[in-house]
Motif scaffolding. Structure first.
Motif, mmCIF file in Angstrom:
data_model
loop_
_atom_site.group_PDB
_atom_site.id
_atom_site.type_symbol
_atom_site.label_atom_id
_atom_site.label_comp_id
_atom_site.label_asym_id
_atom_site.label_seq_id
_atom_site.Cartn_x
_atom_site.Cartn_y
_atom_site.Cartn_z
ATOM 1 N N CYS A 6 -0.453 -8.840 -8.981
ATOM 2 C CA CYS A 6 0.491 -9.539 -8.118
ATOM 3 C C CYS A 6 1.622 -8.605 -7.696
ATOM 4 O O CYS A 6 2.208 -7.917 -8.528
ATOM 5 N N CYS A 7 1.894 -8.575 -6.390
ATOM 6 C CA CYS A 7 2.933 -7.725 -5.799
ATOM 7 C C CYS A 7 2.811 -6.271 -6.232
ATOM 8 O O CYS A 7 3.802 -5.564 -6.398
ATOM 9 N N TYR A 10 5.114 -4.371 -8.794
ATOM 10 C CA TYR A 10 6.508 -4.037 -8.550
ATOM 11 C C TYR A 10 7.475 -5.187 -8.842
ATOM 12 O O TYR A 10 8.672 -5.019 -8.712
ATOM 13 N N MET A 11 6.976 -6.355 -9.186
ATOM 14 C CA MET A 11 7.834 -7.510 -9.447
ATOM 15 C C MET A 11 7.741 -7.883 -10.929
ATOM 16 O O MET A 11 6.733 -7.599 -11.585
ATOM 17 N N SER A 14 4.560 -9.645 -12.075
ATOM 18 C CA SER A 14 3.282 -8.951 -11.919
ATOM 19 C C SER A 14 2.542 -8.851 -13.241
ATOM 20 O O SER A 14 3.119 -8.513 -14.273
ATOM 21 N N GLU A 30 0.254 -15.267 -3.330
ATOM 22 C CA GLU A 30 1.264 -14.233 -3.087
ATOM 23 C C GLU A 30 1.594 -14.122 -1.601
ATOM 24 O O GLU A 30 2.757 -14.080 -1.210
ATOM 25 N N CYS A 34 5.130 -15.603 -1.127
ATOM 26 C CA CYS A 34 6.027 -14.446 -1.278
ATOM 27 C C CYS A 34 5.678 -13.384 -0.245
ATOM 28 O O CYS A 34 5.464 -12.221 -0.584
ATOM 29 N N ASN A 37 7.807 -10.089 -0.165
ATOM 30 C CA ASN A 37 7.528 -9.260 -1.338
ATOM 31 C C ASN A 37 6.137 -8.636 -1.250
ATOM 32 O O ASN A 37 5.932 -7.500 -1.671
ATOM 33 N N SER A 38 5.193 -9.378 -0.705
ATOM 34 C CA SER A 38 3.829 -8.872 -0.567
ATOM 35 C C SER A 38 3.782 -7.664 0.362
ATOM 36 O O SER A 38 3.174 -6.640 0.046
ATOM 37 N N SER A 41 5.810 -4.691 -1.299
ATOM 38 C CA SER A 41 5.122 -4.075 -2.433
ATOM 39 C C SER A 41 3.880 -3.305 -1.996
ATOM 40 O O SER A 41 3.561 -2.265 -2.569
ATOM 41 N N THR A 42 3.203 -3.789 -0.966
ATOM 42 C CA THR A 42 2.070 -3.021 -0.431
ATOM 43 C C THR A 42 2.565 -1.706 0.138
ATOM 44 O O THR A 42 1.935 -0.652 -0.049
ATOM 45 N N CYS A 106 7.867 -6.688 9.791
ATOM 46 C CA CYS A 106 6.709 -6.908 8.910
ATOM 47 C C CYS A 106 5.406 -6.536 9.617
ATOM 48 O O CYS A 106 4.523 -5.928 9.011
#
Length: 185
Positions: A6-7, A10-11, A14, A30, A34, A37-38, A41-42, A106
């Protein structure tokens, strides 16, 4: 999906969301719950994996997005405290503008992600992406200049059942003869 976290790890949550049991459901959750955050984090994951630095232009665009969102938040708080209709309308307009900038940033980040993953997977071909050649516009009542060629070539175009040539910088794709190209993902 066997490596999904998850993420991207980085969260704080996760690794604690049941990713190993049902990674597809966790990824779907996710992205829907989120999204910001997704995407972020990618981006961090790809930067770490490929040793990519954030450019000054990236920093400027992301900083502008954050400043606009903070300004929209401040306007909303002030409009709530003052209870002024004009300020409330300005706050809503600024929130809308901040959301549009956020969605645009984004989308740009996700395009960068796609390009980097295509490079990693070898899907971009051997030619680098370049700026397309300049094109001239003409009116219908003007003759075409001799160096501009619009429409199919004199041979009548492409042979029946054959696809057009691939776009510059992309490998040829196998097209079925009956319709749309087959997805490569």
């Amino acid at each position: 999906m066997s490596r999904y976290t998850c993420c991207a790890g980085y969260m704080p949550c996760s690794g604690k969301c049941g990713e190993s049991k049902c990674p597809e459901l966790c990824l779907c959750t996710e992205v829907f719950c989120c999204f910001g955050n997704s995407v972020a984090s990618t981006r961090f994951l790809l930067q770490d994996e490929f040793n990519i630095q954030t450019t000054q232009c990236d920093n400027c665009i992301i900083g502008f997005m954050f400043c606009l969102q903070q300004l929209a938040c401040i306007f909303s708080i002030v409009a709530c405290l003052v209870r002024n209709d004009e300020l409330s309308d300005a706050s809503e307009a600024l929130n809308c503008l901040a959301d549009m900038v956020y969605c645009t940033v984004c989308a740009c980040m996700q395009t960068q992600h796609k390009v980097e993953m295509d490079k990693r997977d070898g899907n971009l071909g051997s030619q680098p992406m370049t700026v397309p050649h300049a094109q001239q516009m003409s009116r219908f009542d003007q003759p075409l200049p001799p160096h501009v060629a619009y429409g199919p070539p004199a041979s009548g175009g492409y042979p029946p059942g054959s696809p057009p040539p691939p776009a510059q910088g992309y490998p040829p794709t196998a097209y079925p003869s009956h319709g749309y190209p087959t997805p490569s993902y």
